[in-house]
Write a protein that holds these residues in place. Structure first.
Motif, mmCIF file in Angstrom:
data_model
loop_
_atom_site.group_PDB
_atom_site.id
_atom_site.type_symbol
_atom_site.label_atom_id
_atom_site.label_comp_id
_atom_site.label_asym_id
_atom_site.label_seq_id
_atom_site.Cartn_x
_atom_site.Cartn_y
_atom_site.Cartn_z
ATOM 1 N N ARG A 98 104.270 71.715 76.490
ATOM 2 C CA ARG A 98 104.693 72.261 77.784
ATOM 3 C C ARG A 98 103.721 71.849 78.895
ATOM 4 O O ARG A 98 104.137 71.495 79.996
ATOM 5 N N GLU A 99 102.439 71.885 78.596
ATOM 6 C CA GLU A 99 101.435 71.463 79.573
ATOM 7 C C GLU A 99 101.613 69.981 79.911
ATOM 8 O O GLU A 99 101.551 69.581 81.072
ATOM 9 N N ARG A 102 104.662 69.539 82.197
ATOM 10 C CA ARG A 102 104.316 69.918 83.576
ATOM 11 C C ARG A 102 103.490 68.828 84.255
ATOM 12 O O ARG A 102 103.737 68.477 85.407
ATOM 13 N N TYR A 103 102.517 68.303 83.539
ATOM 14 C CA TYR A 103 101.653 67.261 84.087
ATOM 15 C C TYR A 103 102.474 66.023 84.472
ATOM 16 O O TYR A 103 102.317 65.475 85.564
ATOM 17 N N GLU A 106 104.453 66.718 87.585
ATOM 18 C CA GLU A 106 103.573 66.705 88.767
ATOM 19 C C GLU A 106 103.215 65.281 89.175
ATOM 20 O O GLU A 106 103.121 64.972 90.363
#
Length: 172
Positions: A98-99, A102-103, A106
């Motif tokens: 999930r991280e 998101r990265y 972004e």
């Protein structure tokens, strides 16, 4: 290619290019410790990045992977066309995945997901794993058996312009 240690990044690269030992594989997690570039066609590379999560080696070595990977995954890298995030179907997506998603969002890097090691699950378990990922673009693959590679090959063709084929010359 991004994902946890031992998710099958190197094995998938070998299957997609039809060369068994091109990307070094190991049953020991964390053997890929550098960024490896594999030229495909005349104008593209498949890039094998170090995995995250559990890996053999010291904590300092593992901590060094993050800045290396982040520097490669910079939005200013015009040659980076997309990211294939591999998720072990038996484990599912966790905080690390999930991280990473998101990265990538972004950084405005197009991303797709592939559930790996799908040959190790039954049909119902695989469908639950696919639904749990809740992503629009998910492929279920087994690099060991060579199944489910058509969507992955199509995404890579979309990003690179390179046609990936089976060793017999047929399309995936």
């Amino acid at each position: 290619m991004l994902g946890r240690s031992n998710v099958g990044k190197s094995t998938l690269i070998n299957r997609l290019v039809g060369r068994r030992g091109l990307a070094r594989t190991s049953s020991t997690p964390g053997r890929t410790r550098r960024i490896h570039f594999y030229k495909v066609g005349d104008r593209a590379y498949l890039v094998d990045l170090p995995g995250y999560g559990y890996a053999s080696g010291s904590k300092a070595e593992r901590a060094a992977f993050a800045p290396l990977v982040e520097s490669y995954l910079s939005r200013s890298r015009a040659s980076l066309r997309g990211a294939l995030v591999l998720v072990d179907a038996r484990r599912g997506a966790g905080d690390g995945e999930r991280e990473l998603a998101r990265y990538l969002a972004e950084e405005e890097i197009p991303a797709r997901a592939a559930l790996t090691k799908c040959d190790k699950l039954g049909r119902g378990e695989l469908e639950r794993a696919r639904r749990a990922l809740a992503a629009a673009h998910v492929a279920a693959v087994s690099a060991d058996h060579g199944t489910g590679l058509a969507p992955v090959a199509a995404w890579l063709r979309e990003w690179s312009g390179v046609e990936f084929k089976r060793p017999d010359g047929a399309s995936f």
